[in-house]
Design a protein around this motif. Sequence first.
Motif, PDB file in Angstrom:
ATOM      1  N   GLU A 147      42.267  44.227  41.414  1.00  0.00           N
ATOM      2  CA  GLU A 147      41.503  43.888  40.209  1.00  0.00           C
ATOM      3  C   GLU A 147      40.307  43.011  40.549  1.00  0.00           C
ATOM      4  O   GLU A 147      39.208  43.198  40.016  1.00  0.00           O
ATOM      5  CB  GLU A 147      42.405  43.177  39.200  1.00  0.00           C
ATOM      6  N   ASN A 148      40.515  42.035  41.440  1.00  0.00           N
ATOM      7  CA  ASN A 148      39.401  41.174  41.831  1.00  0.00           C
ATOM      8  C   ASN A 148      38.318  41.972  42.538  1.00  0.00           C
ATOM      9  O   ASN A 148      37.130  41.725  42.336  1.00  0.00           O
ATOM     10  CB  ASN A 148      39.891  40.060  42.748  1.00  0.00           C
ATOM     11  N   ALA A 149      38.753  42.906  43.373  1.00  0.00           N
ATOM     12  CA  ALA A 149      37.772  43.704  44.095  1.00  0.00           C
ATOM     13  C   ALA A 149      36.956  44.556  43.138  1.00  0.00           C
ATOM     14  O   ALA A 149      35.745  44.714  43.298  1.00  0.00           O
ATOM     15  CB  ALA A 149      38.479  44.574  45.118  1.00  0.00           C
ATOM     16  N   LEU A 150      37.610  45.084  42.134  1.00  0.00           N
ATOM     17  CA  LEU A 150      36.920  45.928  41.155  1.00  0.00           C
ATOM     18  C   LEU A 150      36.274  45.109  40.058  1.00  0.00           C
ATOM     19  O   LEU A 150      35.588  45.645  39.196  1.00  0.00           O
ATOM     20  CB  LEU A 150      37.906  46.914  40.527  1.00  0.00           C
ATOM     21  N   GLN A 151      36.566  43.803  40.052  1.00  0.00           N
ATOM     22  CA  GLN A 151      36.101  42.893  39.010  1.00  0.00           C
ATOM     23  C   GLN A 151      36.512  43.365  37.625  1.00  0.00           C
ATOM     24  O   GLN A 151      35.720  43.462  36.698  1.00  0.00           O
ATOM     25  CB  GLN A 151      34.598  42.699  39.108  1.00  0.00           C
ATOM     26  N   VAL A 152      37.786  43.683  37.557  1.00  0.00           N
ATOM     27  CA  VAL A 152      38.367  44.072  36.268  1.00  0.00           C
ATOM     28  C   VAL A 152      39.042  42.842  35.684  1.00  0.00           C
ATOM     29  O   VAL A 152      39.749  42.126  36.391  1.00  0.00           O
ATOM     30  CB  VAL A 152      39.420  45.188  36.471  1.00  0.00           C
ATOM     31  N   PRO A 199      43.821  41.899  30.247  1.00  0.00           N
ATOM     32  CA  PRO A 199      44.039  41.141  29.003  1.00  0.00           C
ATOM     33  C   PRO A 199      44.972  39.961  29.226  1.00  0.00           C
ATOM     34  O   PRO A 199      45.746  39.944  30.179  1.00  0.00           O
ATOM     35  CB  PRO A 199      44.688  42.173  28.073  1.00  0.00           C
ATOM     36  N   ASP A 200      44.899  39.004  28.322  1.00  0.00           N
ATOM     37  CA  ASP A 200      45.748  37.816  28.423  1.00  0.00           C
ATOM     38  C   ASP A 200      47.225  38.175  28.371  1.00  0.00           C
ATOM     39  O   ASP A 200      48.052  37.541  29.011  1.00  0.00           O
ATOM     40  CB  ASP A 200      45.434  36.851  27.272  1.00  0.00           C
ATOM     41  N   ARG A 201      47.537  39.193  27.591  1.00  0.00           N
ATOM     42  CA  ARG A 201      48.937  39.609  27.468  1.00  0.00           C
ATOM     43  C   ARG A 201      49.506  39.937  28.845  1.00  0.00           C
ATOM     44  O   ARG A 201      50.618  39.539  29.184  1.00  0.00           O
ATOM     45  CB  ARG A 201      49.015  40.825  26.540  1.00  0.00           C
ATOM     46  N   VAL A 202      48.720  40.657  29.609  1.00  0.00           N
ATOM     47  CA  VAL A 202      49.171  41.024  30.949  1.00  0.00           C
ATOM     48  C   VAL A 202      49.409  39.773  31.786  1.00  0.00           C
ATOM     49  O   VAL A 202      50.425  39.640  32.479  1.00  0.00           O
ATOM     50  CB  VAL A 202      48.127  41.938  31.615  1.00  0.00           C
ATOM     51  N   GLY A 219      45.372  46.929  37.233  1.00  0.00           N
ATOM     52  CA  GLY A 219      44.911  47.196  35.881  1.00  0.00           C
ATOM     53  C   GLY A 219      45.859  46.718  34.818  1.00  0.00           C
ATOM     54  O   GLY A 219      45.526  46.766  33.638  1.00  0.00           O
ATOM     55  N   GLY A 220      47.021  46.249  35.186  1.00  0.00           N
ATOM     56  CA  GLY A 220      47.913  45.751  34.144  1.00  0.00           C
ATOM     57  C   GLY A 220      49.367  45.919  34.495  1.00  0.00           C
ATOM     58  O   GLY A 220      49.792  45.560  35.586  1.00  0.00           O
ATOM     59  N   LEU A 221      50.107  46.478  33.552  1.00  0.00           N
ATOM     60  CA  LEU A 221      51.540  46.614  33.743  1.00  0.00           C
ATOM     61  C   LEU A 221      51.943  48.079  33.605  1.00  0.00           C
ATOM     62  O   LEU A 221      51.228  48.878  33.002  1.00  0.00           O
ATOM     63  CB  LEU A 221      52.294  45.781  32.701  1.00  0.00           C
ATOM     64  N   MET A 222      53.080  48.378  34.167  1.00  0.00           N
ATOM     65  CA  MET A 222      53.577  49.746  34.082  1.00  0.00           C
ATOM     66  C   MET A 222      53.957  50.105  32.646  1.00  0.00           C
ATOM     67  O   MET A 222      53.618  51.168  32.141  1.00  0.00           O
ATOM     68  CB  MET A 222      54.782  49.889  35.007  1.00  0.00           C
ATOM     69  N   PHE A 223      54.670  49.225  31.980  1.00  0.00           N
ATOM     70  CA  PHE A 223      55.039  49.419  30.573  1.00  0.00           C
ATOM     71  C   PHE A 223      54.720  48.141  29.814  1.00  0.00           C
ATOM     72  O   PHE A 223      54.537  47.095  30.423  1.00  0.00           O
ATOM     73  CB  PHE A 223      56.543  49.658  30.392  1.00  0.00           C
ATOM     74  N   ALA A 228      47.645  47.105  29.536  1.00  0.00           N
ATOM     75  CA  ALA A 228      46.919  47.522  30.739  1.00  0.00           C
ATOM     76  C   ALA A 228      45.511  47.906  30.326  1.00  0.00           C
ATOM     77  O   ALA A 228      45.281  48.299  29.189  1.00  0.00           O
ATOM     78  CB  ALA A 228      47.605  48.703  31.414  1.00  0.00           C
ATOM     79  N   VAL A 229      44.582  47.763  31.269  1.00  0.00           N
ATOM     80  CA  VAL A 229      43.252  48.287  30.988  1.00  0.00           C
ATOM     81  C   VAL A 229      43.186  49.689  31.579  1.00  0.00           C
ATOM     82  O   VAL A 229      43.899  50.034  32.511  1.00  0.00           O
ATOM     83  CB  VAL A 229      42.142  47.405  31.604  1.00  0.00           C
TER      84      VAL A 229
END
Lengths: 160, 362, 377
Positions: free
Chosen positions: C95-100, C103-106, C169-173, C296-297
């Motif tokens: 995520e840092n590499a892609l600068q994504v 969300p806070d929830r994640v 990008g986030g979480l699986m579920f 997830a994004v």
Amino acid sequence: MKSIISYITEILKGIWTLLTGMKVTAKYFFTPWKHVTQQYPENRKTLKIAERFRGEVIMPHNENNEHKCTGCGICEINCPNGSIEIITKSLILEDGKKKRAIDQHIYHLGMCTFCNLCVKACPTGAIVMGQNFEHAVWDRSTLTKVLNQPGSKIMEGVKD
Amino acid sequence: MAFNIYDFTTLTKSIHEGLSSQFSPTATLAIEWTIVGLAYLLFVALFGLFLVYAERKVCAAFQQRMGPMRVGPWGLLQTIADFIKLLMKELIMPKNADKFLYNLAPFIVIIVSFLVISVIPFAPGLATFDFDIGIFFVTAVSSVGVIGILLAGWSSNNKYSLIGAMRSGAQIVSYELSVGLSLITMIILAGTMQISGIVEGQRDMWFIFKGHVPAIIAFFVFIIAGTAETNRGPFDLAEAESELTAGFHTEYSGIKFAFFFLAEYINLFIVAAMATTVFLGGWMPLHFGEFESFNQIMDLMPGLFWFFFKVLGVIFLMMWFKWTFPRLRVDQILNLEWKYLLPINLFNILLMAAVVLFGLHF
Amino acid sequence: MDELREVMITTDEIKTDEYLINMGPQHPSTHGVLRLLVQLEGEIVHNVQPHIGYIHSGIEKMAESLSYPQIGHLTDRMDYLSAHQNNEAVALCVENALQVEVPDRVKYIRTIMSELSRLASHQLWWCVMGMDMGALTTFFYGLRDREDILDIFEETCGARLTVNYSIPGGLMFDIHPNFQRDVKAFIKKFKTKLPEYDRLLSGNVIFTERTKGVGFLSKEDAIAYGVTGPTGRASGFACDLRKHRPYSAYDKVNFKEILSDVGDTYARYQVRMAEMWESMSIIEQLIDNIPEGDYAVKMKGVVKLPEGEFYQRVETARGEFGVFIVSDGKKNPYRVKFRSPGFSNLFAINHIAKGWKIADLVAIMSTFDLVIPDIDR
């Protein structure tokens, strides 16, 4: 004199710590019905498996023996271990156009690490994770499964 | 044959008379010895199996488990199945082991256990030997067992075994002292070393009550030292699974391992039986001086029941220790003996002597 | 001169031989296939030489031929007791590499999961520590309480150990509807069980005698050997990345960094016990405040990192876990290196265990909380 007193208090303190430990185990000894282990094969009926539990990849079919797999091969690309092999065939539609369709969705259970990436990637939701976890077999070759049932075809209206 | 559950002397006497009338005195003796030997073998085998089962169930209860449940109802036949498995297993011998000593060691351990059992009175009339120096015999013979362990560790030609055996040697030699001294404390109170005399002396009141403070201290010292002598947790340094894999019996398999295993449980029984005999009145029922009706109710239960009731109680106490405490380190185990148990014991002997001298006991 | 020689000869004659003993690869207290070549004199340890590689699985090399989302699931199998944190490290790195920005929830869920994971790991460590010391009952009490956490994992992540829950990008579920209720019930229950651990083991006179003043590691040595995690913090080395380099939601919670300046086996034990309380407090602060939002994004089908080198570190239950990715712009990384905490921690063992007894070596090894696949990768 002081050293004798400290010697004795040391012993008594030591014994006290041992007794507190014994109290903890005794509490559980005298409530043996509160055991936490289960008798596994006997409790199969009452066994609760979480609905998300990743036991194996399955392809649900409806009552007309139809599934949602289009044979796009995205799951095959997403699988890190090569557990999925997609063999496609071409169907010739009524209007003469050719259409790709799944021939065999081969799933090597023995290689699967249950990472859920294939299910997550599937654009049509054709494959899901099943809760069955009892995979022991006598013959390794039976671990290679064909997920789409023989004679099954794609559901109406499912497109890639 | 007159059979009386309360007193076995009539039974043994009638057997003896029956045999004497049929055979010559030598043959009678031979037959009696055979009967006694077989009885002990049977008892040890069955009680050993029962103790293994009990240990597994007790530890399971401490750990919120169910223990063996598969073989037989509630896993009752589990230990028998295990025993059959051990009998059928291959006997493996390390290539460079000292063959003679390697084979001898398990027998020394188990024979010593049998020897000690022979002086324990199970019920009135149910004891094979009754020496004048019964207690002395017990302490003397039980210390031979360490030779078997040392031999096992040495002859296996395995470094883990050797460390285990050396630990066990240091440990048992030290704790012999405490066992002996705590028994001496009680001998002062009993005034005899004859085991039947000691049991007889507790007809009105068990020694642990009669000798009050020094007797209770001696009892706990005896239990601690006895646990150490049987190489059980928290003193199981000789085996120390997490350090030495299996200690002195690492290289033993099959029935030879079973001998060590069985010997451990017989020794457990011996320590509990000695504690019962010397401190808790042997097969004597629980009596309180004046309560005649209470004493009569207690007398209804036979001596055999009382003996095993107390023995199992002490065994439970030792299992409780084992499944609660972490293991001591080798230097701490010697510290405990030489810095704590030994001074306490010596002081306790003086205390007991004073109690007996001034008649302060009940 | 002759006198001296005579003395030397006699001492030579008295001197007993040192001997070598192989602890492992199959040994009850090495917890896996670690092999320690121990040089002993009697019971006293003179030298410990760890030999690793018995469970080397080539995960770093395998990662070079996998896509970025696929790397994550391999890290489950390294330090399997900190699977969440390992997944999180890979996800954060990508995520840092892609600068994504996730969300806070994640972030909240990841933090809660990491702390649950740390709790489960410390519970397992506690019960195994007791077992190594000879108190076999602790093993079952620890596993009993760990089971509750694994049930929570099973419900939300679909797996108990190899969870593969945090993905780039986030979480699986999304979390399971029962998640918050179950976590709160677990915390409530475990708060009554943790004092029991203390009564059973921490206070026990045999245990304290065996651990207090045994196996010292100074702060300087801890830094020199790169010892991190609770093992390093017990020596006074403030290395808690959650505090010093906060990631996910750690900057939103209050917690203490547990430090001790003693550095013996007992200090390492106490630091982990105190960390369990801290983990519970972190979870309590977050569990009711999980913000609404996406779990997830949306990521591209094929994740390609820009050319360059990326490093992300997280605090696992064992210490600092680092992911180093060299990317050449393709969908597979050019090179992946995992900095595993167990590897650095293990090699301080010779320094610590020298001069102590075999039984102490086992206790010291226990407080290092080694996971062998984490060392070998």
